[in-house]
Design a protein around this motif. Structure first.
Motif, PDB file in Angstrom:
ATOM      1  N   SER A 104      26.608 -44.165  19.776  1.00 16.97           N
ATOM      2  CA  SER A 104      26.007 -42.925  20.283  1.00 16.97           C
ATOM      3  C   SER A 104      24.842 -43.175  21.222  1.00 16.97           C
ATOM      4  CB  SER A 104      25.541 -42.065  19.096  1.00 16.97           C
ATOM      5  OG  SER A 104      24.645 -42.781  18.276  1.00 16.97           O
ATOM      6  N   GLN A 105      24.279 -44.383  21.220  1.00 14.74           N
ATOM      7  CA  GLN A 105      23.170 -44.665  22.124  1.00 14.74           C
ATOM      8  C   GLN A 105      23.634 -44.817  23.569  1.00 14.74           C
ATOM      9  OE1 GLN A 105      24.486 -46.612  19.829  1.00 14.74           O
ATOM     10  NE2 GLN A 105      24.014 -48.793  20.104  1.00 14.74           N
ATOM     11  N   PHE A 106      24.944 -44.946  23.779  1.00 15.68           N
ATOM     12  CA  PHE A 106      25.501 -45.094  25.117  1.00 15.68           C
ATOM     13  C   PHE A 106      26.013 -43.752  25.630  1.00 15.68           C
ATOM     14  CE2 PHE A 106      25.643 -49.394  23.511  1.00 15.68           C
ATOM     15  CZ  PHE A 106      25.371 -50.179  24.623  1.00 15.68           C
ATOM     16  N   SER A 107      26.113 -43.631  26.951  1.00 15.14           N
ATOM     17  CA  SER A 107      26.598 -42.400  27.566  1.00 15.14           C
ATOM     18  C   SER A 107      28.103 -42.246  27.343  1.00 15.14           C
ATOM     19  CB  SER A 107      26.305 -42.424  29.072  1.00 15.14           C
ATOM     20  OG  SER A 107      27.062 -43.468  29.697  1.00 15.14           O
ATOM     21  N   LEU A 108      28.600 -41.010  27.549  1.00 17.03           N
ATOM     22  CA  LEU A 108      30.036 -40.767  27.428  1.00 17.03           C
ATOM     23  C   LEU A 108      30.820 -41.554  28.467  1.00 17.03           C
ATOM     24  CD1 LEU A 108      30.184 -36.916  26.751  1.00 17.03           C
ATOM     25  CD2 LEU A 108      30.604 -38.769  25.128  1.00 17.03           C
ATOM     26  N   THR A 109      30.243 -41.756  29.645  1.00 10.85           N
ATOM     27  CA  THR A 109      30.928 -42.543  30.673  1.00 10.85           C
ATOM     28  C   THR A 109      31.111 -43.986  30.223  1.00 10.85           C
ATOM     29  OG1 THR A 109      29.998 -41.152  32.422  1.00 10.85           O
ATOM     30  CG2 THR A 109      30.827 -43.317  33.065  1.00 10.85           C
ATOM     31  N   ALA A 110      30.072 -44.562  29.635  1.00 11.49           N
ATOM     32  CA  ALA A 110      30.181 -45.935  29.147  1.00 11.49           C
ATOM     33  C   ALA A 110      31.201 -46.033  28.026  1.00 11.49           C
ATOM     34  CB  ALA A 110      28.813 -46.421  28.664  1.00 11.49           C
ATOM     35  N   ARG A 111      31.223 -45.018  27.154  1.00 11.21           N
ATOM     36  CA  ARG A 111      32.199 -45.048  26.066  1.00 11.21           C
ATOM     37  C   ARG A 111      33.622 -44.830  26.573  1.00 11.21           C
ATOM     38  NH1 ARG A 111      29.413 -41.312  21.501  1.00 11.21           N
ATOM     39  NH2 ARG A 111      28.227 -40.459  23.270  1.00 11.21           N
ATOM     40  N   LEU A 112      33.765 -44.071  27.659  1.00 14.05           N
ATOM     41  CA  LEU A 112      35.082 -43.933  28.268  1.00 14.05           C
ATOM     42  C   LEU A 112      35.556 -45.274  28.826  1.00 14.05           C
ATOM     43  CD1 LEU A 112      37.427 -42.118  29.187  1.00 14.05           C
ATOM     44  CD2 LEU A 112      36.130 -41.667  31.291  1.00 14.05           C
ATOM     45  N   ALA A 113      34.649 -46.041  29.404  1.00 13.26           N
ATOM     46  CA  ALA A 113      35.010 -47.376  29.875  1.00 13.26           C
ATOM     47  C   ALA A 113      35.478 -48.244  28.716  1.00 13.26           C
ATOM     48  CB  ALA A 113      33.809 -48.025  30.571  1.00 13.26           C
ATOM     49  N   GLN A 172      20.301 -47.835  28.107  1.00 12.91           N
ATOM     50  CA  GLN A 172      19.607 -46.825  28.891  1.00 12.91           C
ATOM     51  C   GLN A 172      19.818 -46.986  30.389  1.00 12.91           C
ATOM     52  OE1 GLN A 172      18.263 -44.368  27.243  1.00 12.91           O
ATOM     53  NE2 GLN A 172      18.735 -45.414  25.316  1.00 12.91           N
ATOM     54  N   ARG A 173      20.556 -47.992  30.801  1.00 15.49           N
ATOM     55  CA  ARG A 173      20.811 -48.219  32.229  1.00 15.49           C
ATOM     56  C   ARG A 173      22.253 -47.834  32.531  1.00 15.49           C
ATOM     57  NH1 ARG A 173      17.833 -54.103  33.138  1.00 15.49           N
ATOM     58  NH2 ARG A 173      15.824 -53.504  32.222  1.00 15.49           N
ATOM     59  N   PRO A 174      22.477 -46.783  33.326  1.00 13.11           N
ATOM     60  CA  PRO A 174      23.829 -46.216  33.479  1.00 13.11           C
ATOM     61  C   PRO A 174      24.886 -47.226  33.917  1.00 13.11           C
ATOM     62  CG  PRO A 174      22.183 -44.744  34.427  1.00 13.11           C
ATOM     63  CD  PRO A 174      21.467 -46.009  34.074  1.00 13.11           C
ATOM     64  N   VAL A 175      24.656 -47.899  35.025  1.00 14.95           N
ATOM     65  CA  VAL A 175      25.672 -48.831  35.530  1.00 14.95           C
ATOM     66  C   VAL A 175      25.838 -50.009  34.589  1.00 14.95           C
ATOM     67  CG1 VAL A 175      26.308 -50.357  37.436  1.00 14.95           C
ATOM     68  CG2 VAL A 175      25.239 -48.140  37.916  1.00 14.95           C
ATOM     69  N   LEU A 176      24.732 -50.552  34.140  1.00 14.73           N
ATOM     70  CA  LEU A 176      24.794 -51.718  33.257  1.00 14.73           C
ATOM     71  C   LEU A 176      25.432 -51.357  31.925  1.00 14.73           C
ATOM     72  CD1 LEU A 176      24.073 -54.686  33.178  1.00 14.73           C
ATOM     73  CD2 LEU A 176      21.842 -54.077  32.215  1.00 14.73           C
ATOM     74  N   GLU A 234      23.150 -57.925  18.449  1.00 16.40           N
ATOM     75  CA  GLU A 234      23.264 -56.484  18.645  1.00 16.40           C
ATOM     76  C   GLU A 234      22.141 -55.931  19.510  1.00 16.40           C
ATOM     77  OE1 GLU A 234      23.664 -52.407  15.933  1.00 16.40           O
ATOM     78  OE2 GLU A 234      23.464 -54.375  14.989  1.00 16.40           O
ATOM     79  N   LYS A 235      20.984 -56.583  19.487  1.00 18.94           N
ATOM     80  CA  LYS A 235      19.849 -56.077  20.264  1.00 18.94           C
ATOM     81  C   LYS A 235      20.118 -56.150  21.764  1.00 18.94           C
ATOM     82  CE  LYS A 235      17.402 -60.524  20.156  1.00 18.94           C
ATOM     83  NZ  LYS A 235      16.148 -61.211  19.750  1.00 18.94           N
ATOM     84  N   TRP A 236      21.013 -57.038  22.179  1.00 19.29           N
ATOM     85  CA  TRP A 236      21.359 -57.093  23.594  1.00 19.29           C
ATOM     86  C   TRP A 236      22.027 -55.794  24.047  1.00 19.29           C
ATOM     87  CZ3 TRP A 236      23.715 -62.632  24.644  1.00 19.29           C
ATOM     88  CH2 TRP A 236      22.741 -63.594  24.357  1.00 19.29           C
ATOM     89  N   LEU A 237      22.820 -55.220  23.162  1.00 20.66           N
ATOM     90  CA  LEU A 237      23.485 -53.962  23.499  1.00 20.66           C
ATOM     91  C   LEU A 237      22.482 -52.825  23.636  1.00 20.66           C
ATOM     92  CD1 LEU A 237      26.563 -54.179  21.108  1.00 20.66           C
ATOM     93  CD2 LEU A 237      26.429 -54.838  23.504  1.00 20.66           C
ATOM     94  N   ALA A 249      32.365 -52.137  28.687  1.00 20.49           N
ATOM     95  CA  ALA A 249      33.646 -52.670  29.147  1.00 20.49           C
ATOM     96  C   ALA A 249      33.819 -54.119  28.669  1.00 20.49           C
ATOM     97  CB  ALA A 249      33.741 -52.596  30.665  1.00 20.49           C
ATOM     98  N   VAL A 250      32.770 -54.902  28.812  1.00 22.32           N
ATOM     99  CA  VAL A 250      32.824 -56.286  28.328  1.00 22.32           C
ATOM    100  C   VAL A 250      32.928 -56.321  26.804  1.00 22.32           C
ATOM    101  CG1 VAL A 250      31.537 -58.461  28.170  1.00 22.32           C
ATOM    102  CG2 VAL A 250      31.589 -57.188  30.329  1.00 22.32           C
ATOM    103  N   LEU A 251      32.205 -55.431  26.147  1.00 25.87           N
ATOM    104  CA  LEU A 251      32.259 -55.387  24.687  1.00 25.87           C
ATOM    105  C   LEU A 251      33.675 -55.072  24.200  1.00 25.87           C
ATOM    106  CD1 LEU A 251      30.558 -55.527  22.074  1.00 25.87           C
ATOM    107  CD2 LEU A 251      30.272 -53.051  22.248  1.00 25.87           C
TER     108      LEU A 251
END
Length: 336
Positions: free
Chosen positions: A279-288, A248-252, A240-243, A258-260
């Protein structure tokens, strides 16, 4: 005068091309496994009692419990399409031009409450009934993400953020239509190998219906179990620590979620709640996460390989992943 000696009969154990070779079958494999379990029963018992196996079992069972009802629903609907719906219906329901049939088939997923497990056998049945593969594949991708149950669950998981519901629906339709058009442009008919089906025309309607159900349950259910096992294995092995390191890196972070989504293989009716919890991820990442999951995950890739063939799955799944991730990132940049 020469006499011709009678031909000596070929021994029963010899085949026309020579003696039969002994082959390892499922019975032999099962026997070896049973012997190994007996010999190493102590080590196996200790392994089963470990926390990793407990986690693996929990994830595997949860995926199977979530997916099986919708797989059954899809199989039953697929059998209804294969047996009771005449081919002429699809010629009237869909536009004759394939390029126009693709967006219509994508929008048809709005009215079907189901998940990705049910959409695979339905898409296969549509192809057998004469629907162009591009339209059937567009339906396969759209139905799990834009049906009323999934959109309602997304609204509940993201209270006060209606844009997540709207963007999920729009993004899913864009990806489904885009992949359908991409198939029209680059797809090849020999990439799709639908499995052999029993000849249903000579059976009564009821017998043909149950024959179709049995065939799809056995065929698609086995690949569902393989996908669930792969997803459970990934859940155990990925720390989980990898996530947290990439959040904190937008593109990554977009690529990571997406991979998850591919690895977790969560049913589309439940993935919105998992996305909301990240919740630690942005809305864009969660949309992906929400766009990719219903279209590309381990169990879905396994089922696609079983229903359409490996050559199809190895091409269609990566292309869908790239398009879904790209569309999510673009929508997120513009609207989130």
């Amino acid at each position: 005068m020469t006499t011709v000696s009678p031909t000596r009969p070929r021994p029963a154990e010899e085949a026309p091309d020579g003696p039969r070779r002994w082959r390892v079958g499922s019975v032999e494999v099962l026997a070896v496994l049973l012997v190994l379990l007996v010999l190493f029963r102590t080590q196996v018992a200790d392994l089963i009692n470990g926390p990793r196996i407990s986690t693996w079992t929990t994830v595997f069972v949860s995926v199977m419990v979530q997916a099986t009802p919708f797989l059954v629903f899809g199989v039953v609907l697929s059998a209804v399409i294969a047996v009771f719906v005449p081919r002429s219906f699809w010629a009237k329901a869909l536009p004759k031009h394939p390029a126009l049939a693709v967006p219509v088939a994508s929008c048809a997923g709005v009215v079907l409450p189901g998940c990705e497990c049910g959409s695979v056998p339905i898409a296969g049945s549509l192809m057998r009934r004469g629907v162009t593969p591009a339209a059937a594949l567009a339906f396969l991708l759209a139905a799990p993400a834009v049906n009323p149950i999934v959109l309602t669950a997304t609204a509940v998981a993201f209270p006060g953020r209606p844009q997540m519901v709207v963007l999920r629906a729009i993004g899913s339709l864009i990806v489904a239509t885009g992949m359908g058009w991409l198939w029209l442009r680059l797809g090849k008919a020999d990439w799709i190998k639908l499995p052999h089906r029993p000849e249903l025309d000579d059976l009564s309607k009821s017998r043909a219906f149950w024959a179709s159900c049995r065939h799809d349950i056995i065929h698609a259910g086995g690949f569902l179990a393989l996908g669930a096992g792969a997803a459970a294995t990934i859940n155990v092995l990925v720390p989980e620590k990898w996530l947290l390191a990439v959040a904190q890196r937008p593109v990554l972070s977009v690529l990571a979620l997406a991979v998850l989504a591919v690895l977790l293989s969560i049913c589309s009716e439940a993935d919105a709640f998992v996305a909301a919890s990240l919740s630690q991820f942005s809305l864009t990442a969660r949309l992906a996460f929400l766009l990719v999951g219903p279209m590309v995950d381990l169990k879905l890739i396994s089922m696609q390989a079983g229903v359409f063939g490996r050559r199809f799955a190895t091409r269609f799944a990566p292309a869908t992943f790239v398009m879904a991730t790209g569309v999510a990132g673009l929508l997120g940049v513009v609207f989130l």
